[in-house]
Each structure stands twice: as C-alpha cells, then as structure tokens.
Design an enzyme around this catalytic site. Structure first.
Site, PDB file in Angstrom:
ATOM      1  N   ARG A 145       0.828  -1.196   0.000  1.00  0.00           N
ATOM      2  CA  ARG A 145       0.000   0.000   0.000  1.00  0.00           C
ATOM      3  C   ARG A 145       0.868   1.254   0.000  1.00  0.00           C
ATOM      4  NH1 ARG A 145      -5.480  -1.072  -0.754  1.00  0.00           N
ATOM      5  NH2 ARG A 145      -5.651   1.112  -0.203  1.00  0.00           N
ATOM      6  N   VAL A 146       0.400   2.246  -0.699  1.00  0.00           N
ATOM      7  CA  VAL A 146       1.106   3.517  -0.673  1.00  0.00           C
ATOM      8  C   VAL A 146       0.304   4.545   0.120  1.00  0.00           C
ATOM      9  CG1 VAL A 146       2.385   3.184  -2.812  1.00  0.00           C
ATOM     10  CG2 VAL A 146       0.092   4.159  -2.904  1.00  0.00           C
ATOM     11  N   ASP A 147      -0.849   4.110   0.650  1.00  0.00           N
ATOM     12  CA  ASP A 147      -1.632   5.028   1.478  1.00  0.00           C
ATOM     13  C   ASP A 147      -1.511   4.595   2.940  1.00  0.00           C
ATOM     14  OD1 ASP A 147      -3.018   2.669   1.426  1.00  0.00           O
ATOM     15  OD2 ASP A 147      -4.827   3.482   0.491  1.00  0.00           O
ATOM     16  N   ASP A 148      -2.327   5.184   3.809  1.00  0.00           N
ATOM     17  CA  ASP A 148      -2.202   4.850   5.224  1.00  0.00           C
ATOM     18  C   ASP A 148      -3.051   3.642   5.586  1.00  0.00           C
ATOM     19  OD1 ASP A 148      -0.305   6.745   5.865  1.00  0.00           O
ATOM     20  OD2 ASP A 148      -1.832   8.320   5.940  1.00  0.00           O
ATOM     21  N   VAL A 149      -2.868   2.594   4.843  1.00  0.00           N
ATOM     22  CA  VAL A 149      -3.552   1.337   5.138  1.00  0.00           C
ATOM     23  C   VAL A 149      -2.460   0.320   5.451  1.00  0.00           C
ATOM     24  CG1 VAL A 149      -4.886  -0.553   4.122  1.00  0.00           C
ATOM     25  CG2 VAL A 149      -5.600   1.803   3.732  1.00  0.00           C
TER      26      VAL A 149
END
Ligand code: PRX
Length: 698
Positions: free
Chosen positions: A566-570
């Site tokens: 993941r590149v997001d805050d997941v």
C-alpha cells in the site's frame, strides 16, 4: 537438456509479439528471456509449468493468453457478452453491454455492466447446476474446528437449505433491496445465508466474526438491516468465542443510535456451546433450528437487474470510518466465475479449498460465488490452520483429495517456520494448483510453497486484487506463463493496469509507480454505500481518468508486475486491511491517551504489524498496565486482529509547522532505520525525534 528444449518450444511463438493491445501498456516482452539468451535458468528465476500441465490447461500458452487478452481489450463488449451468455438470464442485457465514466472531470463516475439483463446469482449457483445434472455432486464440504467433525451438502441439498432460509426471510418482511447483516463463522450456514439473501434480492453485509461489538454496531448502523443473523458461539482452535454476546452488545449500541433490530436469527452451534446458557431476548431472538426446518424447500427466485445490489462489504480506508463497498449482481457474477475458472484452471473433477473466511472479499468471491457458479466442490473450514497442529492443512488436503489450495502468504510463512516435517508427513499428491492472496508473497515463501507443499510440480497463482475489484485483476494463468516467484505476473482478461508517476502520467516499460486501472471491468464495485462522493474522491480523484488502487507496483523488463504494498495509510496485517486512522481513533478514545500515530512495520510472519506511537495525557506515567489497556481498547473497538504489536511512548509527535504528522519519520524510527530519517528541519519541534529515539526501548 530437456528442460531447455521444452522452454524453447513453450516460448518460441511469442517471440514475434511486440506490443500489448492498445491502451494496456507494452506487451510482456518475453523476448529477452526467450531465444538466444538465457533460458529457464536460475538467473532469470523463471519457473515453468510442466508440459503435461500446460497441455491440459484452459490457456496453455502465452500466445493463447495474448490472443484472448487482446480480444478482451479491443472488444470488451463482445468478449464479455460471449462469456455472460453461458449464464442464465431471464432477459438479455441492453445492446450496449456496458457503459462507464471513470473520469471525474467529465462528470459523475459511473460503471454499469449488462444493464437491463435480468438474472439471479443464487439461481446460477444452484438451480442451474442442479438442472445440469449436478444435483448429487457435493457443493460444500464442511470441516470443523476439531478433527473428526465434518459435513457436506450436495447441490440439491444446498438449494433446499437456501430456499428454506429464503422463505423465512421473506416471512420476516425482508424484501428486494433490504439489507441483512450476517455475523457468522465458517459454518455451512454462512454461504447458505449469503445465497438465501441473493435469492430474494436482499443485500447481504457479512461482518467478519472476529470484529468487535463496536465495529459490528457501526456497520449495522450504516446499513440498517431488517434482520441480523448469527450463532451462539464458535470454537477457534482451543478457544470458545461467544458470538451472541458480541451481537447483543452491538444491538444495544445500534438501538441507542436509532437503529433497533427486531429480528436476530441465531444458529445453535452445538459443537461449541449448548443453547441453554445463551443469553436471550425474547421477541427478538429466534433459534435457527426451531424455525428454518419448517419452511418449504422451494422458493421462487426474485429476478433482479444486473445492476441491482448484491452485497455490501465494509473495508478500511486510509481515513475515517470503514467504507461500504457495494457490488452489483450481473458483472460480479460473470467476473468471479470467469476469474475462478481461468486463474485456477478449474476442471469439474477438482476439489477446491480456499482458507479465507467469508467475512472477507476472498470468501465472498472465491469460497461462495466463484466456485459454486462453476459447479465446483468447495471446502468450508471452520478452524484454525495450525490446530491441533501445523499439519492440519495437509491433513485436510489428503482427506478430501484437494486439487486446488488457495491461501495467504502469512499462513505460508507461519507454516514454513514450523518446519517441513508437518508437510512431508502427508501425501498431498492430489494437489495440482496452489494460490496466494492478500499481500505480496516474498520469493522465499513462494519457493517453500512451491517446492515443499507443491513438490515442485504445482503452479502458484499469486492473485492480486481487492475488495473493490470483486475478483482477480493481475494473476498468473497457471498453464500459460512461466512464473517469477513473488510476481503476480500479468493482467486478467479485460483489465488494463497502468503504472503512473506522482503527476498521474503513465509510465511505460520497466518502471515503478502507483498502480491504477484504466477503464472498467465487470466485477468493479459501483459505489461506496451512501457516499458516492467519497467513492469518487478516494478512488478516482487522485489520478484523473483512472481507478487508483492504493498500491505501489513495479514492472520489470519482461512486463511482469510486482506489487509492492500500500502507498496510502492502510496497513496489511496477515492479509487483513486496517486503516491507521481507525486504530488511532481507538487509541485516542482511551481516557489516558492524548494523541496517537500508527504506522506499519515489517513482520516476519504477518507481513506487516501495527506500531503505535502514543502520547499520554499530561502527567500520566508510562506503565505496563497502561500499555495493555491501550491494546485492549483497540481489540474492543476493532477486533483482536488489529491489536498493535508495539506501543511506543511518545512525549510528542513529529509534526510539520502546519500540524501534519510526519509518518515517514515515524516509520523509520519504528523500523530502527535511524540513519535514514532524512530532513527533520521542517519539523515544528525537531527535538521530538531525539526524544522518541531515546524511548525506543521502553
Ligand atoms: O495491497 C494489496 C493487497 O491487499 C489489498 C486489498 O486488500 P483487501 O481489499 O482486503 O482484499 C484482500 C484480498 C483480495 C491490496 O490493495 N493484496 C491483495 N492481494 C495481493 C496483494 N498484494 C500483493 N499481492 C497480492 N497477490
């Protein structure tokens, strides 16, 4: 040697193909690894399917794949109509087959497939197969938590059970479009309930039975179901979990928020707990066994439009509360069935086992719908894969002669750690295909899975996809391509993955960047329940014109895709998707917590683990007890699977002058990469970093 000759034959015919069909980026250029240069050498790390396997496969060669892929991209309407025609439709879909707008600058994001087509997915899973002569074939095997407890249902028996429950639900006033929340463990009643909802056009929302009462109530409040279905308790490994108590607590909460539930149907799971000690609310709670067997075993199907909703499944995002991912009927049906058939090279003689729980998307698409639509025999396993010991999976494989085994890298890594003897003590001769899902599979786990579990003869389908995509997006077709351990290989038919840079510009050839998808595919989710704006903002606004997956990806010189996480805050813990924001809000709700910031760190078995930085309220001393109570707060509010691995006391958090927490720095501190902290001069208070480092071992 023979292997080299086979390699040449296998690949010679793709040598001349230069580019992928328009719009899909460049072709997987195998030329470099084909003729003239190194063949199937260690150097290239290519793993070939055996000739024997390829010859019998639905897609036996790269050439066949490319032919089919090209058609699917150049003529999606024709390609998917042909496949959809193999299902039962009461009425055919509109001529256009599909319509889409993924470009926010051109108006509302909208995806429709087979609109106007009238069908029912339960009918296609059950009635159609019974009519085709599969009535006596086992649809579902059930293997209990404790060895020696099992059950099974043929297609006819399953149909009868589904009809009985469907009749009951109708009696309770459940109508087309109404939501039903399901909080059940892996009993046969779980797929039965999903199918019963689908049969009457109700929208099921399965909540994984590891979620806490608060998470369950949050989901109930969001979708306002007519009925909640659960069971009294379940055994997981040696532990008994009282699910009904969790539901009771959730229903108190939902009633307080203006969503009272009148009907709670409770299956008595006798192997876990007898009914007499179950807490009960007369008038609301009903024992499944007391009512369902009295209903007729036939129930007319509610015919629905292809675009009518089939189910809601809540999943975590990088911000805010969980999102209700909405899937509709027709496209999802066609897509899950087709991906199942090709990625697992499904044949009628297969016995298929997916270890996922139906509480997650994998259990929806590849325990319930995909396999049953294909008329497959599928195992529903209630227990824990290492109970009573680490050989349990292979015991089950031998017992049912499983041919296709689909699981998650986290399980592979944990079994690998327990040693080969647990595997080699079982025959596993029936296995012909292995599958992996949920997170990137590291090459060493891939090799162990391939060499030890699969005896170096079973291709591995490393399927990349998401709750949102409904089905596989990037996946090997096991007879077609040589594999590279750790790569999900190439796109499924009809899928156009692109890698973009930060500005949203597509990058060609060998590259790394953000993984997006161009155009729609039948299994795509259509909206976030009750929040189409969030749907557009999260998925379609980051890179205009594309669906943004939230994942990073690189493509190598041969066109193979490598998912990088993941590149997001997941955070992806054991294949479970957890939003940092959710964990932070659970921590902050603790009366002694002033602020929290959560990041993911690498974990040997779980892939990633949750690492939480916690600032306590003024004057509160650090203590072991407090640490435990903070962790408990997360377990209670989300579920045990989201518990932080580590709490790091933080007198302050590194923030920019505008107050934004710099997670990049926190990630480095959490993983001990202290010499890679980068520029900290932009922090509002650079001293914070020193303080955090000094508390690393507390
Ligand atoms: O990061 C990717 C990872 O799991 C995410 C999707 O999570 P979820 O919606 O819960 O669905 C899990 C089961 C489909 C993705 O964004 N992921 C899933 N499969 C893979 C993967 N990462 C790498 N390789 C995979 N095969």
């Amino acid at each position: 040697n023979n292997n080299d000759i086979r390699t040449i034959n296998h690949l010679r015919h793709v040598d001349s193909m230069a580019t992928m069909p328009s719009g899909a980026g460049k072709i997987p250029r195998l030329n470099a690894v084909i003729l003239g240069e190194a063949l199937a050498t260690e150097e290239n790390d290519l793993v070939f399917p055996t000739d024997e396997f390829s010859q019998q496969a639905h897609v036996p060669s790269p050439q066949k794949y490319l032919e089919m892929y090209k058609r699917s991209i150049e003529d999606p309407a024709g390609f998917w109509s042909e496949i959809a025609s193999q299902f039962y439709w009461k009425q055919k879909w509109d001529d256009s087959v599909y319509s889409e707008n993924l470009d926010v600058s051109k108006g509302r994001v909208n995806i429709e497939w087979f609109k106007g087509g009238i069908t029912n997915i339960c009918y296609n899973c059950l009635d159609k197969n019974v009519e085709a002569g599969l009535g006596d074939k086992i649809a579902l095997y059930w293997e209990g938590n404790d060895t020696g407890f099992d059950d099974s249902l043929t297609y006819s028996q399953l149909l009868h059970k589904v009809c009985q429950l469907a009749n009951y639900l109708k009696d309770m006033g459940v109508q087309k479009g109404d939501a039903v929340v399901i909080y059940l463990p892996m009993l046969l009643e779980l797929p039965i309930t999903m199918l019963a909802c689908a049969r009457i056009g109700a929208v099921h929302s399965v909540v994984f039975a590891g979620f806490s009462a608060e998470s369950l109530s949050q989901r109930i409040i969001d979708c306002k179901p007519k009925v909640v279905i659960t069971c009294n308790a379940v055994k997981r490994g040696p532990k008994i979990i009282h699910l009904k108590d969790i539901v009771d607590a959730a229903l108190v909460e939902s009633a307080k928020t203006g969503v009272p539930i009148d009907t709670c149907l409770v299956y008595e799971n006798q192997l876990a707990m007898k009914r007499d000690i179950t807490k009960w609310q007369d008038g609301r709670d009903i024992w499944w066994q007391d009512v369902i067997p009295k209903y007729p075993t036939e129930c007319a199907v509610e015919w629905v439009d292809a675009e009518d909703p089939l189910f809601l499944l809540y999943t975590s995002g990088s911000t805010g509360k969980p999102k209700g991912v909405l899937h509709t009927t027709g496209g999802y049906m066609v897509y899950t069935a087709t991906t199942f058939k090709y990625a697992f090279d499904y044949k009628p003689s297969d016995v298929y086992w997916c270890t996922a729980d139906c509480g997650w998307i994998t259990g929806h698409s590849y325990v319930t719908y995909g396999p049953l639509l294909n008329g497959a025999s599928c195992i529903v396993f209630e227990g824990a894969p290492n109970y009573p010991d680490s050989g349990r999976c292979w015991d089950i494989v031998d017992k049912y002669k499983v041919t296709i085994f689909y699981t998650a890298p986290t399980l592979v890594r944990s079994l690998m750690r327990d040693g080969d003897e647990y595997v080699t003590r079982y025959s596993r001769k029936s296995l012909r295909i292995l599958g992996s899902v949920g997170e990137p599979i590291n090459p060493s786990a891939w090799r162990w899975f391939y060499n030890v579990v699969g005896d170096s003869r079973c291709p591995i389908s490393d399927t990349w996809w998401q709750t949102e995509t409904g089905g596989f997006m990037i996946t090997p077709l096991p007879g077609a391509w040589p594999q590279k351990p750790g790569s999900a290989t190439f796109p499924f038919f009809g899928v156009k993955p692109v890698i973009v840079d930060e500005k949203g510009v597509e990058i060609e050839g060998e590259c790394s960047g953000y993984l997006c998808v161009k155009g729609s595919w039948p299994g795509a989710f259509r909206t976030l329940y009750g929040d189409h704006e969030r749907y557009e903002t999260t998925y379609f606004k980051p890179f205009t014109g594309y669906y943004f997956t939230g994942d990073g990806c690189s493509r190598d010189k041969d066109g193979y895709h490598w998912l990088t996480g993941r590149v997001d805050d997941v955070i992806n813990v054991s294949g479970h998707r957890i939003g940092t924001a959710e964990v932070e809000s659970a921590l902050v709700s603790h009366p002694k917590c002033a602020e929290a910031a959560v990041v993911g760190i690498e974990h040997e078995v779980k892939g990633q683990a949750i690492y939480a930085f916690v600032t306590l309220v003024e004057g509160e001393p650090y203590s072991e007890e407090l640490r435990k109570s903070l962790i408990l707060s997360v377990r209670k509010q989300i579920g045990a699977f989201a518990a932080p691995e580590r709490i790091h006391w933080a007198p302050g958090l590194p923030k920019t002058r505008s107050g934004k927490i710099m997670r990049r720095i926190l990630r480095k501190i959490a993983s001990g990469q202290l010499d890679e902290l980068g520029d900290t001069s932009t922090l509002a208070d650079p001293n914070v970093v020193e303080q955090l480092i000094s508390l690393s071992n507390c």
